[in-house]
Scaffold this motif. Structure first.
Motif, short mmCIF file in Angstrom:
data_model
loop_
_atom_site.label_atom_id
_atom_site.label_comp_id
_atom_site.label_asym_id
_atom_site.label_seq_id
_atom_site.Cartn_x
_atom_site.Cartn_y
_atom_site.Cartn_z
N PHE A 194 -2.84 7.81 24.09
CA PHE A 194 -1.75 7.01 24.33
C PHE A 194 -0.44 7.15 23.84
N LEU A 195 -0.31 7.95 22.90
CA LEU A 195 0.92 8.35 22.05
C LEU A 195 1.31 9.76 22.07
N PRO A 196 1.52 10.37 23.46
CA PRO A 196 1.48 12.00 23.43
C PRO A 196 2.65 12.42 22.68
N ASN A 197 3.46 11.75 21.93
CA ASN A 197 4.66 12.30 21.38
C ASN A 197 4.42 12.14 19.72
N GLY A 198 3.19 11.64 19.42
CA GLY A 198 2.75 11.38 18.07
C GLY A 198 3.89 10.53 17.42
N ARG A 199 4.41 11.08 16.35
CA ARG A 199 5.28 10.38 15.57
C ARG A 199 6.44 9.42 16.14
N LYS A 200 7.10 10.21 17.32
CA LYS A 200 8.18 9.71 18.00
C LYS A 200 7.60 8.41 18.66
N ASP A 201 6.27 8.19 18.88
CA ASP A 201 6.00 7.00 19.73
C ASP A 201 5.68 6.00 18.82
N ARG A 202 5.74 6.27 17.47
CA ARG A 202 5.32 5.08 16.60
C ARG A 202 6.72 4.60 15.89
N THR A 203 6.36 3.29 15.60
CA THR A 203 7.25 2.72 14.42
C THR A 203 6.43 2.48 13.19
N SER A 246 0.94 -1.16 0.14
CA SER A 246 0.10 0.06 0.04
C SER A 246 0.85 1.16 0.05
N ASN A 247 0.30 2.26 -0.57
CA ASN A 247 1.28 3.63 -0.79
C ASN A 247 0.53 4.65 -0.55
N PRO A 248 0.12 4.95 0.90
CA PRO A 248 -0.82 6.01 1.16
C PRO A 248 -0.29 7.22 0.57
N ALA A 249 1.12 7.45 0.67
CA ALA A 249 1.63 8.88 0.19
C ALA A 249 1.08 9.25 -1.03
N GLU A 250 0.82 8.50 -1.73
CA GLU A 250 0.33 8.84 -3.05
C GLU A 250 -1.21 8.62 -3.27
N SER A 251 -1.62 7.65 -2.82
CA SER A 251 -3.37 7.09 -2.78
C SER A 251 -3.83 7.67 -1.82
N HIS A 252 -3.63 8.12 -0.73
CA HIS A 252 -4.35 8.74 0.56
C HIS A 252 -3.52 9.67 1.30
N PRO A 253 -3.36 10.93 0.61
CA PRO A 253 -2.12 11.71 1.10
C PRO A 253 -2.40 11.99 2.64
N ARG A 254 -3.50 12.07 3.39
CA ARG A 254 -3.60 12.58 4.70
C ARG A 254 -3.66 11.37 5.56
N HIS A 255 -3.44 10.16 5.11
CA HIS A 255 -3.53 9.06 5.94
C HIS A 255 -2.53 9.09 7.13
N PHE A 256 -1.20 9.53 6.61
CA PHE A 256 -0.24 9.55 7.73
C PHE A 256 -0.48 10.63 8.83
N THR A 257 -0.84 11.78 8.31
CA THR A 257 -1.02 13.03 8.99
C THR A 257 -2.33 13.02 9.91
N LYS A 258 -3.27 12.23 9.59
CA LYS A 258 -4.57 12.69 10.17
C LYS A 258 -4.94 11.33 10.90
N TYR A 259 -4.48 10.13 10.65
CA TYR A 259 -4.74 8.80 11.18
C TYR A 259 -3.72 7.92 11.96
N SER A 260 -2.79 7.93 11.01
CA SER A 260 -1.77 6.64 11.26
C SER A 260 -0.42 6.89 11.88
N LEU A 261 0.32 8.12 11.33
CA LEU A 261 1.76 8.23 12.00
C LEU A 261 1.74 9.72 12.55
N MET A 262 1.45 10.79 12.29
CA MET A 262 1.82 11.83 12.86
C MET A 262 0.94 12.24 13.94
N PRO A 263 -0.22 11.94 14.11
CA PRO A 263 -1.01 12.53 15.23
C PRO A 263 -0.67 12.28 16.32
N LYS A 264 -0.60 13.02 17.68
CA LYS A 264 -0.43 12.72 19.07
C LYS A 264 -1.98 12.15 19.38
N GLY A 265 -1.62 11.20 20.13
CA GLY A 265 -2.96 10.36 20.53
C GLY A 265 -2.88 10.16 21.84
#
Ligand code: SF4
Length: 455
Positions: A176-185, A155-174
């Motif tokens: 239980f993930l107060p540091n957002g991207r830094k808390d995720r692999t 799957s290539n969300p950077a091209e097919s779903h451009p807001r996937h990373f920023t809105k849902y899966s990688l960047m947001p602080k959650g």
């Protein structure tokens, strides 16, 4: 939020919904000037193109064999075509509201049609695998708040779903993930280095057409089965140590997620690949919480799966000719039904098979009478016996769409269209189909010997 008129003559529609891809972002602020969207705050590049390129088609709302006609005449002709057919096909459905999808399946039920959606050419194999294995899943909100290991497979969300990373899966602080991207692999498994790889911590390049072997290597490692390192590398293109490292990370995650795309479902193995991934996700729940979800493309393809499933029991490729549903991908999927020259009429809703089906399927479609409903002129509408130009869902028409995680979302349209909604056209066709079929029904004759009082 409601539509807010501005003194400047511009209209701002807050929290409008973008239906271009399965992310169905519902936080877009649209600025409208003279029935033209001039700004789309928070939309990605694809969303902006969807909103800014929207134009009301300057053509009649109804064409019968290329000639402008009244809507009522088009509805009459459409109902006639469908009720006179012996093997009608209803196809598309993914780019409209669930309200319209429901009516389309209703028409299929009345005329005993074959009903299929664009799922059959994207995540159809996953739709089959869900029935065999089941799906351990969650909402995108849970991914945002909890997901600390995010794997994208084929799957290539950077091209097919451009807001996937920023809105849902990688960047947001959650939560239980107060540091957002830094808390995720983030791990990406793919056969090639896509644009999404830049966002990943780990990229695993699997041999082309060997996803199945990679997934089963992980399943074996999850069970603690010893594997032949040389064979694993030969088969998957990656050393056993890479797979072992991934498995260790998967076991150590607090909340693991696998998003998978057509790089998995439409390559060698197809539904067997999806089954392997669903089973791996299930296996991982022995160690930790693990979920998976297909990354869906069309704005309401998930709605199409839901609607067809709740009305027939199956998600796509359903035949209703015998008065009850039968499911058989390959036999009842639209591309196959057309390529074999079986359907003798069709209704195509918000889809363009004339542009993307195989040549035999397109050749056959050209020979049969069919109805097309679409907001714009396409190769499919050009060849239609009856072509309806309809208003665009989300921009002109309200309704419900399902995000890729099966969460239903209401649409907030920006402005009206002079064209009717496909819901109104389909409802008109359904009413007329019922009248025609009811008038054709032979009255039931009760023989004297069968009267209850005679028994
Ligand atoms: S990610 Fe998809 S739904 Fe969201 S704005 Fe971009 S195209 Fe629209």
């Amino acid at each position: 939020m409601a539509t807010v008129p501005q003194d400047s003559g511009l209209k701002v529609v807050e929290d409008a919904t973008c239906t271009f891809c399965g992310c169905v972002c519902d936080d877009i602020d649209l600025t409208v000037e003279d029935n033209k969207i001039v700004a789309a705050k928070r939309a990605c590049v694809l969303g902006k193109a969807w909103f800014f390129n929207h134009e009301i088609e300057d053509r009649p709302s109804c064409l019968i064999r290329g000639k402008a006609a009244e809507l009522s005449a088009g509805i009459e002709e459409a109902a006639r075509i469908l009720t006179e057919a012996r093997y009608p096909l209803i196809y598309g459905l993914s780019d409209t509201t669930s309200e319209s999808q429901r009516v389309a399946v209703g028409i299929a039920d009345w005329v005993g049609a074959n009903v299929d959606t664009t799922t059959s050419v994207c995540h159809g194999p996953s739709g089959m695998a869900f029935q065999g294995v089941g799906e351990v899943t969650c909402s995108l909100g849970e991914v945002r708040n909890r997901g600390d290991l995010i794997i994208f497979w084929g799957s290539n969300p950077a091209e097919s779903h451009p807001r996937h990373f920023t809105k849902y899966s990688l960047m947001p602080k959650g939560m239980f993930l107060p540091n957002g991207r830094k808390d995720r692999t983030c791990v990406i498994v793919d056969v090639r280095q896509t644009k999404s790889v830049k966002a990943a911590d780990i990229f695993i390049q699997v041999k082309p057409r060997k996803d199945f072997e990679g997934l089963w290597t992980l399943r074996a490692l999850a069970q603690g089965i010893e594997l032949d390192a040389q064979l694993v590398e030969e088969e998957t293109g990656q050393p056993l140590s890479v797979w072992q490292d991934l498995m260790d990370r998967m076991k150590a995650a607090r909340f693991g997620v696998i998003f998978f795309g057509m790089g998995l479902t439409m390559t060698r193995g197809k539904h067997a690949n999806s089954e392997a991934l669903l089973a791996l996700t299930r296996d991982m729940n022995r160690y930790t919480r693990f979920v998976c979800k297909p990354n869906r493309g069309h704005g309401n393809v998930t709605g199409a799966d839901n609607v067809v499933a709740w009305r027939t029991g199956f998600p796509f490729g359903v035949n209703l000719a015998r008065g009850y549903p039968r499911f058989n991908p390959g036999e009842y999927t639209a591309a196959d039904v057309l390529a074999r020259g079986e359907a003798d009429a069709a209704m195509i809703l918000a889809s363009d098979p004339m542009a993307n089906f195989s040549q035999p399927a397109r050749d056959h479609l050209k020979t049969i009478p069919y109805i097309a409903l679409d907001p714009k002129e396409t190769p499919t509408t050009r060849h239609a016996a009856v072509a309806f130009t309809v208003a665009t869902y989300g921009i002109n028409v309200p309704g419900t769409v399902y995000r890729m995680d099966d969460v239903p979302i209401r649409l907030r349209p920006a402005f009206d269209s002079p064209h009717p909604s496909d819901f109104d056209i389909l409802s008109g066709i359904q009413d007329r189909v019922k009248e025609i079929l009811n008038s054709k029904q032979t009255p039931t004759v009760i023989r004297p010997s069968l009267r209850p009082e005679d028994q």
